[in-house]
Design a protein around this motif. Structure first.
Motif, PDB file in Angstrom:
ATOM      1  N   UNK A   1       0.874  -1.181   0.000  1.00 23.88           N
ATOM      2  CA  UNK A   1       0.000   0.000   0.000  1.00 23.88           C
ATOM      3  C   UNK A   1       0.912   1.232   0.000  1.00 23.88           C
ATOM      4  N   UNK A   2       1.298   1.669  -1.212  1.00 26.55           N
ATOM      5  CA  UNK A   2       2.319   2.712  -1.301  1.00 26.55           C
ATOM      6  C   UNK A   2       1.753   4.097  -1.017  1.00 26.55           C
ATOM      7  N   UNK A   3       0.470   4.256  -1.248  1.00 27.56           N
ATOM      8  CA  UNK A   3      -0.105   5.598  -1.268  1.00 27.56           C
ATOM      9  C   UNK A   3      -1.103   5.734  -0.115  1.00 27.56           C
ATOM     10  N   UNK A   4      -0.964   6.787   0.683  1.00 27.95           N
ATOM     11  CA  UNK A   4      -2.011   7.083   1.645  1.00 27.95           C
ATOM     12  C   UNK A   4      -2.878   8.174   1.033  1.00 27.95           C
ATOM     13  N   UNK A   5      -4.019   7.766   0.476  1.00 28.89           N
ATOM     14  CA  UNK A   5      -4.834   8.709  -0.281  1.00 28.89           C
ATOM     15  C   UNK A   5      -5.336   9.837   0.591  1.00 28.89           C
ATOM     16  N   UNK A   6      -5.846   9.501   1.753  1.00 33.46           N
ATOM     17  CA  UNK A   6      -6.416  10.550   2.588  1.00 33.46           C
ATOM     18  C   UNK A   6      -6.193  10.198   4.039  1.00 33.46           C
ATOM     19  N   UNK A   7      -6.158  11.237   4.858  1.00 32.48           N
ATOM     20  CA  UNK A   7      -6.071  11.027   6.299  1.00 32.48           C
ATOM     21  C   UNK A   7      -6.938  12.100   6.935  1.00 32.48           C
ATOM     22  N   UNK A   8      -7.883  11.686   7.726  1.00 31.44           N
ATOM     23  CA  UNK A   8      -8.767  12.660   8.337  1.00 31.44           C
ATOM     24  C   UNK A   8      -9.286  12.095   9.657  1.00 31.44           C
TER      25      UNK A   8
END
Lengths: 172, 409
Positions: free
Chosen positions: A50-57
């Motif tokens: 999982x290379x990409x952390x699309x969003x963090x909220x």
């Protein structure tokens, strides 16, 4: 749940303290204890690509929930395997704090600053935990549910005088 | 008046190098009112001569609390706020939000509405790239390019005005379809644009692509590696210019993108010039999609007939009691969404435009988070601008192509 995703969730359940797994419209949410978030994300990045952390909220569940009051949400995307997984971290309402994941994903640096700014959740070990969107001397955390949405009363002829008195003007 | 708070040096010392504290390097404030920062962005630069040692972006000048405001509105009314995020991609923002609502309440979209959505978002993508190419070239002293790019953008804004009555803040897409069918002049207007635009892109390329003045400022400047790009969640043309073939239109097709034939341009160099080439190529590909979507556009309804979420047409209200009730209920109370959360993303001109939407069973969203691509794309600026000249920093800012409304929300 897809087979690949199911095996990923099973590995997570074996290795870490997974409280709950939810599924809604094909999206999988895995609830992980705050203490293990850094290890879990490192595992997902290195072993499950999982290379990409699309969003963090974050979401505030006040007043129903006090412990946990918040959920910190990390939406992960695997570019090479075309997968999505949501990691949720339940956080208590009293002095909320989560270990920082900015060492795992670079984008978490600003995202965590935004969550700190908007929700008042502190991230232990964060290299630069300052407010990012609100002014640095702002009081309160706007996206909390106990933070009221401010309104300005429109000025009509019937209340013209009353509102004019409250308007800020040049001081003598 | 609020009292001014004093900030000690110690609080901000970790942002700069040791040499700045000793006074060996210079701290320079760039912005917030600087023509090259494309909005209200302040950069604090630590300079050694003309070399950038540290670049510290300071954002938030345009913060309007859109996420908080959306929580106080019903699902239909909150859509108006999404136009104001990325004002270069208003139609795309509507699409991202509408798709999120449709996913949350499980609502279908008729095929004709999907086609219209694709045509307009791709036209908007071209318009957004035109603003980028115009302002980017303007920063690099190619003055006339700005005029040409805005001339073509005007045609697209006219098309948007034709279908929705508004040039920028359209709110034309609605959950379950679009507001109303496109007028009869629409097809001719788009065909006319398809006819003239390829030649115009050739003109831009003749002006810029092999221009030695431009190449000096773009080639090998601001190199972003694949690993850094992924770690910093950079998406869109910037990620594709760094050698990652990731486009949500291809990887996770929505709105019927799987039926259109187009190429996702990918470069491996990762510098300013690669980003330039990727975007120029994307304009050509978008035009191909528009043409195919227009050819395939079927006749039929443009709004879902699920009356629990989509208001009935005006013609029904006069004759059907049920329609009147639905109309009244939808415009006073709104519709209820389940107590659950979804994340839905589309490929905007700047990258992955995601919407995290959580419902609480009522007519208002409990939490909306807009994952805006510019926010993460700007986050990588401190990394890629290190060691470059201040003049090159302008070129890097231009090639990242962010919109401050998108960042500050």
């Amino acid at each position: 749940m897809e087979n690949t995703l199911r095996s990923i969730v099973q590995t997570l359940q074996e290795k870490f303290e997974v409280n709950k797994v939810e599924e809604f419209r094909g999206e999988v949410h895995v609830f992980i204890a705050p203490a293990q978030i850094v290890d879990a994300l490192t595992h997902l990045r290195d072993n499950e690509s999982f290379e990409l952390m699309s969003a963090m909220t974050a979401v505030d569940y006040w007043p129903e929930g006090e412990d946990p009051r918040f959920n910190v949400i990390c939406q992960l995307t695997s570019v090479s395997r075309d997968l999505s997984l949501q990691i949720r971290v339940p956080v208590a309402g009293a002095s909320p704090s989560v270990p920082t994941v900015s060492g795992v994903y670079g984008s978490a640096n600003w995202r965590e600053r935004e969550i700190f700014d908007m929700f008042g959740i502190t991230f232990e070990g964060h290299p630069d935990l300052r407010r990012i969107l609100m002014p640095f001397d702002w009081e309160g955390h706007p996206l909390r549910k106990d933070y009221p949405l401010g309104y300005e009363e429109p000025q009509f002829s019937f209340n013209f005088e009353e509102i004019s008195l409250q308007k800020p003007g040049p001081k003598e | 008046m609020t009292q001014l708070q004093e900030v000690t040096v110690d609080e901000l010392k970790h942002l700069v190098s040791e040499r700045a504290v000793e006074g060996e390097t210079m701290l320079l404030n760039m912005g917030p009112q600087h023509p090259a920062t494309h909005g209200v962005l302040r950069l604090l630069l630590e300079l050694d001569g003309e070399i950038v040692i540290n670049c510290i972006p300071d954002i938030g000048y345009l913060h309007t609390g859109i996420e908080k405001n959306m929580e106080a509105k019903t699902y239909q009314k909150a859509e108006v706020m999404t136009d104001r995020l990325d004002y270069m991609n208003t139609v795309g923002n509507n699409l991202a939000y509408c798709m999120a609502v449709e996913k949350l309440v499980d609502l279908d979209v008729p095929v004709r509405a999907q086609g219209i959505r694709v045509i307009l978002t791709e036209l908007q993508r071209i318009a957004s790239h035109l603003v980028w190419i115009g302002t980017h070239a303007l920063d690099l002293a190619a003055m006339s390019m700005f005029m040409y790019a805005f001339r073509e953008r005007e045609i697209i804004l006219d098309i948007l005005e034709l279908v929705s009555g508004q040039r920028m803040m359209t709110t034309y897409f609605r959950p379950g379809g679009v507001w109303r069918d496109v007028p009869v002049e629409f097809e001719d207007a788009v065909r006319n644009f398809i006819k003239i635009f390829p030649k115009r892109i050739d003109e831009y390329e003749a002006l810029l692509t092999k221009n030695p003045l431009l190449l000096d400022r773009l080639l090998g400047i601001g190199v972003l590696t694949k690993e850094t790009a992924l770690s910093y969640s950079v998406t869109g043309p910037i990620l594709r210019a760094s050698g990652v073939d990731w486009d949500l239109r291809k990887a996770r097709p929505y709105m019927g993108y799987e039926q259109y034939d187009f190429i996702v341009p990918v470069r491996t160099e990762g510098d300013n010039y690669a980003r330039y080439l990727v975007r120029v190529q994307e304009m050509r590909e978008s035009l191909k999609i528009v043409e195919q979507a227009l050819d395939k556009l079927p006749m039929g309804p443009v709004r879902s007939d699920n009356r629990k979420f989509v208001p009935p047409p005006r013609s029904e209200i006069g004759v059907s009691m049920e329609a009147l009730i639905h109309h009244f209920k939808l415009w006073t109370e709104g519709f209820d969404a389940p107590k659950a959360s979804i994340y839905s993303a589309v490929e905007g001109p700047r990258g992955e435009l995601g919407v995290f939407l959580e419902g609480d069973g009522g007519p208002k969203p409990y939490r909306v988070h807009m994952r805006t691509p510019s926010f993460d794309n700007l986050g990588v600026l401190p990394v890629i601008s290190k060691g470059h000249l201040v003049a090159d920093l302008i070129a890097i800012i231009g090639s990242i192509d962010f919109v401050l409304g998108d960042i500050d929300r």
